[in-house]
Scaffold this motif. Sequence first.
Motif, mmCIF file in Angstrom:
data_model
loop_
_atom_site.group_PDB
_atom_site.id
_atom_site.type_symbol
_atom_site.label_atom_id
_atom_site.label_comp_id
_atom_site.label_asym_id
_atom_site.label_seq_id
_atom_site.Cartn_x
_atom_site.Cartn_y
_atom_site.Cartn_z
ATOM 1 N N LEU A 181 71.229 119.076 65.657
ATOM 2 C CA LEU A 181 69.936 119.630 66.053
ATOM 3 C C LEU A 181 70.119 120.894 66.877
ATOM 4 C CD1 LEU A 181 66.877 119.351 66.146
ATOM 5 C CD2 LEU A 181 67.122 117.871 68.158
ATOM 6 N N ASP A 182 71.100 120.861 67.826
ATOM 7 C CA ASP A 182 71.367 122.063 68.633
ATOM 8 C C ASP A 182 71.829 123.213 67.748
ATOM 9 O OD1 ASP A 182 70.659 120.617 70.841
ATOM 10 O OD2 ASP A 182 72.733 120.114 71.416
ATOM 11 N N ALA A 183 72.724 122.899 66.779
ATOM 12 C CA ALA A 183 73.203 123.961 65.888
ATOM 13 C C ALA A 183 72.066 124.517 65.042
ATOM 14 C CB ALA A 183 74.314 123.410 64.990
ATOM 15 N N ALA A 184 71.186 123.600 64.568
ATOM 16 C CA ALA A 184 70.051 124.063 63.762
ATOM 17 C C ALA A 184 69.108 124.923 64.597
ATOM 18 C CB ALA A 184 69.316 122.858 63.180
ATOM 19 N N ARG A 185 68.914 124.519 65.858
ATOM 20 C CA ARG A 185 68.036 125.307 66.726
ATOM 21 C C ARG A 185 68.630 126.693 66.959
ATOM 22 N NH1 ARG A 185 68.105 122.083 70.591
ATOM 23 N NH2 ARG A 185 66.267 120.856 70.005
#
Length: 455
Positions: A181-185
């Motif tokens: 999720l952090d990488a996608a954000r």
Amino acid sequence: MEHTDDEGTAGEDGRAEDVSEVLDRPLPEGIRRRVIGLVAEAFGGLTLSELPPQLRQYARFTPVRRARFAGNAMAAAVEGDPAFRQRISARLREGGSELAQAVEAGSPPAAADPEDVAAMAFVLRPPGWVKLVTAAGEEAQRAGAERAGEEARRELGRLRGELEQARGDARAESERFRADLDAARKEGETLQRKLRSAQSDVRRGEAALRKLQGELEALRQSSAAELAAALGETRRTKARLAEAEAALEASRRAVREGRSVEDMRLRLLLDTVLDAAQGLRRELALPPASVHPADLVDAVQPGQMTPKDIAARALSETDPALLDQLLALPQAHLVVDGYNVTKTGYPTMPLDKQRLRLLGGLAMLAAQTGAEMTCVFDGAELAAPVLLAPPRGVRVLFSKPGVTADELIRQLVRAEPPGRPVVVVSTDREVADGVAKAGARPVASALLLKRLART
């Protein structure tokens, strides 16, 4: 299995069973299996008439098969047929089993399996056998309960381990999802920045396009004005060109009239010189030229070599050229690097066959073109002089000891007068460069092979 005898029955060994002892509960399954095993073992010692009718069909079975197929029937017979039980007890006593003797004596071994002791007591029916069976049943139940508890504890431990592993996997999966999720954000933020940058570039591009469109329109207008001016200038130039062509035609007519007189005088002078040369030739009785410069180069001709006249072999490969155009030149001389050509075109043939094939093709080419032709072969690796009749129109030379075919080719080229067209056929780069410096024209061996294939 429950004992229900209510009166004593005399056994074959003279003993009487005590009918006061009965079981108040079913025989435990483990003890029942042991009883069936004891009956199955003692079954074989009885005659057919001593067996109950329902068991006679199993008389010939092995103990294992009896226990498998007649277990329930034997258990029922032991319980409901005192005579059959007495016979089985007698067989067990006769077998001399230490366990049977100890149970009969009322002192079973402490180390014996409780279920074995209970099964033996149930069949033999010694005094106190009910207590032995009951105690063994309780022990079996207690052991079963312990085994069940142990299995439950192991299962609980396994389930706890799986739960802990599942929790760990869930935590790891949660961490991975959180990282994704952090990488996608972060990736979304990066894409947004790129989108804003792209939008800005598009706006700048649109502004530049509008500017270029304005410049293009101005350029079109200026080009239209320049085109109109150029058309006017073209019309004026065409008029001046027509005037110049008229003046040129007039001057050409004047030149032709003057040159015709000079041509007539020059032709008269040329005829005079030719007549004088022919008269001088007749007066001096000069024969036609029979010796050419290539005949004066020192080399070994066919049939004149000795076993010692052996030289080095030629090299290979060079650039292509147009052979037909070169041979069409006046007084052209074709010099061929023999083995270089044959080993390019047909290397698997013997050397003598290679020479004959090449010289036959050169003879046909000489007859077609009328050019002077000299074919040079290396004298290396020859055990004896080559006995060869050169074909008509082709000069054949072999290099002498210490002189390579390449050097012999260069000597032939240097012997020619400056200005005479000399064509050298070789794929050897060193040969091609050397003869080119001497004024000859090198061509590739592959080109000569193609030309000979068409003859």
